[in-house]
Design a protein around this motif. Structure first.
Motif, PDB file in Angstrom:
ATOM      1  N   TYR A  34       0.826  -1.265   0.024  1.00 21.51           N
ATOM      2  CA  TYR A  34      -0.071  -0.048   0.035  1.00 21.51           C
ATOM      3  C   TYR A  34       1.041   1.169   0.118  1.00 21.51           C
ATOM      4  CZ  TYR A  34      -3.328   3.479   1.441  1.00 21.51           C
ATOM      5  OH  TYR A  34      -4.170   4.724   1.494  1.00 21.51           O
ATOM      6  N   VAL A  39      -3.228   8.203  -4.095  1.00 21.82           N
ATOM      7  CA  VAL A  39      -4.206   8.255  -2.706  1.00 21.82           C
ATOM      8  C   VAL A  39      -4.754   9.572  -2.772  1.00 21.82           C
ATOM      9  CG1 VAL A  39      -3.932   8.913  -0.420  1.00 21.82           C
ATOM     10  CG2 VAL A  39      -2.260   7.103  -1.429  1.00 21.82           C
ATOM     11  N   PRO A  97      -9.439   1.734   0.046  1.00 25.72           N
ATOM     12  CA  PRO A  97      -8.304   2.073   0.867  1.00 25.72           C
ATOM     13  C   PRO A  97      -7.538   3.386   0.296  1.00 25.72           C
ATOM     14  CG  PRO A  97      -7.636   0.222  -0.021  1.00 25.72           C
ATOM     15  CD  PRO A  97      -9.117   0.489  -0.288  1.00 25.72           C
ATOM     16  N   HIS A  98      -7.817   3.607  -0.822  1.00 21.67           N
ATOM     17  CA  HIS A  98      -6.971   4.862  -1.348  1.00 21.67           C
ATOM     18  C   HIS A  98      -7.742   5.944  -1.298  1.00 21.67           C
ATOM     19  CE1 HIS A  98      -4.926   1.276  -3.173  1.00 21.67           C
ATOM     20  NE2 HIS A  98      -3.659   2.199  -3.071  1.00 21.67           N
ATOM     21  N   HIS A  99      -8.745   6.052  -0.596  1.00 23.90           N
ATOM     22  CA  HIS A  99      -9.382   7.234  -0.346  1.00 23.90           C
ATOM     23  C   HIS A  99      -9.506   7.703   1.111  1.00 23.90           C
ATOM     24  CE1 HIS A  99     -11.568   7.720  -4.289  1.00 23.90           C
ATOM     25  NE2 HIS A  99     -11.729   8.984  -3.736  1.00 23.90           N
ATOM     26  N   LEU A 100      -8.688   8.432   1.591  1.00 28.59           N
ATOM     27  CA  LEU A 100      -8.560   8.859   3.071  1.00 28.59           C
ATOM     28  C   LEU A 100      -9.237  10.352   3.448  1.00 28.59           C
ATOM     29  CD1 LEU A 100      -4.852   7.834   3.519  1.00 28.59           C
ATOM     30  CD2 LEU A 100      -6.941   6.234   3.951  1.00 28.59           C
ATOM     31  N   ILE A 126      -7.607   5.655  11.803  1.00 26.06           N
ATOM     32  CA  ILE A 126      -6.103   5.453  11.678  1.00 26.06           C
ATOM     33  C   ILE A 126      -5.179   5.984  12.540  1.00 26.06           C
ATOM     34  CG2 ILE A 126      -4.335   5.784   9.751  1.00 26.06           C
ATOM     35  CD1 ILE A 126      -6.511   3.611   8.723  1.00 26.06           C
ATOM     36  N   ALA A 268      -9.968   6.359   7.669  1.00 27.08           N
ATOM     37  CA  ALA A 268     -10.360   5.597   5.969  1.00 27.08           C
ATOM     38  C   ALA A 268     -11.849   5.303   6.057  1.00 27.08           C
ATOM     39  CB  ALA A 268      -9.540   4.335   5.967  1.00 27.08           C
ATOM     40  N   ILE A 272     -12.674  -1.781   5.095  1.00 24.43           N
ATOM     41  CA  ILE A 272     -11.329  -2.227   5.060  1.00 24.43           C
ATOM     42  C   ILE A 272     -10.862  -3.161   5.695  1.00 24.43           C
ATOM     43  CG2 ILE A 272      -9.033  -1.160   4.941  1.00 24.43           C
ATOM     44  CD1 ILE A 272     -10.708   0.460   2.942  1.00 24.43           C
ATOM     45  N   GLN A 277      -5.974  -2.260   6.679  1.00 21.12           N
ATOM     46  CA  GLN A 277      -5.827  -1.000   7.655  1.00 21.12           C
ATOM     47  C   GLN A 277      -4.500  -0.868   8.261  1.00 21.12           C
ATOM     48  OE1 GLN A 277      -8.989  -1.470  10.627  1.00 21.12           O
ATOM     49  NE2 GLN A 277      -8.089  -0.115  11.916  1.00 21.12           N
ATOM     50  N   ILE A 280      -2.278   0.678   5.932  1.00 16.98           N
ATOM     51  CA  ILE A 280      -2.535   2.246   5.920  1.00 16.98           C
ATOM     52  C   ILE A 280      -1.915   2.994   7.339  1.00 16.98           C
ATOM     53  CG2 ILE A 280      -4.293   4.176   6.073  1.00 16.98           C
ATOM     54  CD1 ILE A 280      -6.144   1.935   4.570  1.00 16.98           C
TER      55      ILE A 280
END
Length: 333
Positions: A34, A39, A97-100, A126, A268, A272, A277, A280
């Motif tokens: 990851y 991101v 997971p690529h959207h935070l 997170i 996040a 996930i 997790q 990240i």
């Protein structure tokens, strides 16, 4: 029976593939790689505020420090103390997971004050990142030289003071309510104008639409330094320099038993899996430990307030309870 078993095996294999796709991508050793693509970092507020500054500072630290081999894009979603962005993260970005999303104490209050149907216990915690003192400022030509003068008038004639700051139910309005209560004024009588971002509050203060404004100390540092506004007090336990060249007085030093720190964090979407997790969290750990981030803390005057994983989750839960109580007490819940 053999056909049934074969079908079950295929189903399990497909489920595993789906999980790998939703996550960061599993390596042969079982660890998740990851990130595997750009991101997307959501700032759930307008440009110019503390969350926006946090998000873009994270982007710069990731890029300048070469902490990841993928790009980081920051985008803004405005509305309702971040709860519009929260709803988008939970519904539209679930499982990605690529959207935070950057968030913090403001959103905790916003969920309560706006009676948001989407709650913070629906996201994947997170880490907490920073804590910052709030500052109370007035225009440079204001008659108010001290916080006591301002609060005396706020108590005697609440309608004479136009307060401004971030979204309804956020840290800024909570501080105004706590101040009013400590000064013996009616918190519900305070005239508070909520703005979706720090830039709007700055503009309103300089235009003369506000008597006083409240925000994170880093947001007003430039205006204090240029002597366009005057800092009356900060909300932490010790005074900090907010641009005037020397530490500003604390609210407690001004005679009011109020202390409040504005913390910010990263979350996040829901859905996930645990290995992703953890991956990240490991990336944010890397950010936190980098020299670029340490320099940022010093430059912005942010306090290191790092908690990750289960510790962050426990803190979010306790803050939800605390802020709900505070908002109820000052009539905002």
């Amino acid at each position: 029976m053999r056909k049934v078993l074969a079908a079950l095996v295929i189903m399990v294999m497909l489920a595993g593939c789906e999980k790998d796709t939703a996550g960061g991508g599993n390596s042969a050793g079982g660890e998740v790689k990851y990130p595997t693509k750009t991101v997307q970092l959501m700032v759930p507020a307008a440009p110019g505020g503390g969350w926006d500054l946090t998000g873009r500072t994270m982007q710069k630290a990731f890029t300048d420090g070469k902490l990841i081999d993928q790009s980081v894009e920051v985008y803004n979603v405005t509305g309702a103390a971040g709860t519009v962005g929260l709803a988008q993260l939970v519904s539209k970005n679930s499982g990605d997971p690529h959207h935070l999303m950057v968030m913090g104490l403001v959103m905790v209050g916003g969920v309560v004050a706006n009676k948001s149907p989407v709650k913070l216990d629906q996201v994947t915690p997170i880490a907490t990142l920073t804590a910052e003192q709030e500052v109370i400022v007035v225009p440079a030509n204001s008659k108010y030289q001290t916080l006591k003068q301002l609060m005396d008038d706020a108590k005697a004639n609440p309608a004479s003071i136009n307060w401004g700051g971030g979204s309804a139910g956020g840290t800024d309005q909570i501080l105004v309510g706590l101040l009013a209560k400590a000064a013996g004024a009616d918190p519900k009588a305070m005239k508070y104008v909520a703005y979706s971002g720090g830039g709007e509050a700055k503009a309103a203060l300089l235009a003369g639409d506000l008597t006083a404004a409240v925000s994170g100390q880093s947001e007003f540092k430039d205006l204090v330094s240029s002597k366009k506004v005057r800092a009356l007090a900060v909300s932490g336990g010790t005074g900090v320099d907010v641009g005037g060249g020397s530490p500003a007085k604390t609210i407690k030093e001004e005679g009011y038993e109020v202390e409040l720190m504005n913390w910010r964090a990263i979350v996040a979407p829901p859905g996930i899996d645990k290995p992703t997790q953890d991956a990240i969290t490991a990336l944010i750990d890397k950010l936190h430990n980098s020299e670029q981030w340490k320099a940022t803390l010093a430059d912005q005057g942010w306090e290191d307030f790092y908690k990750s994983g289960d510790e962050a989750k426990a803190y979010f839960t306790s803050e939800n309870q605390r802020i709900t109580t505070v908002l109820t007490e000052i009539g905002l819940g």
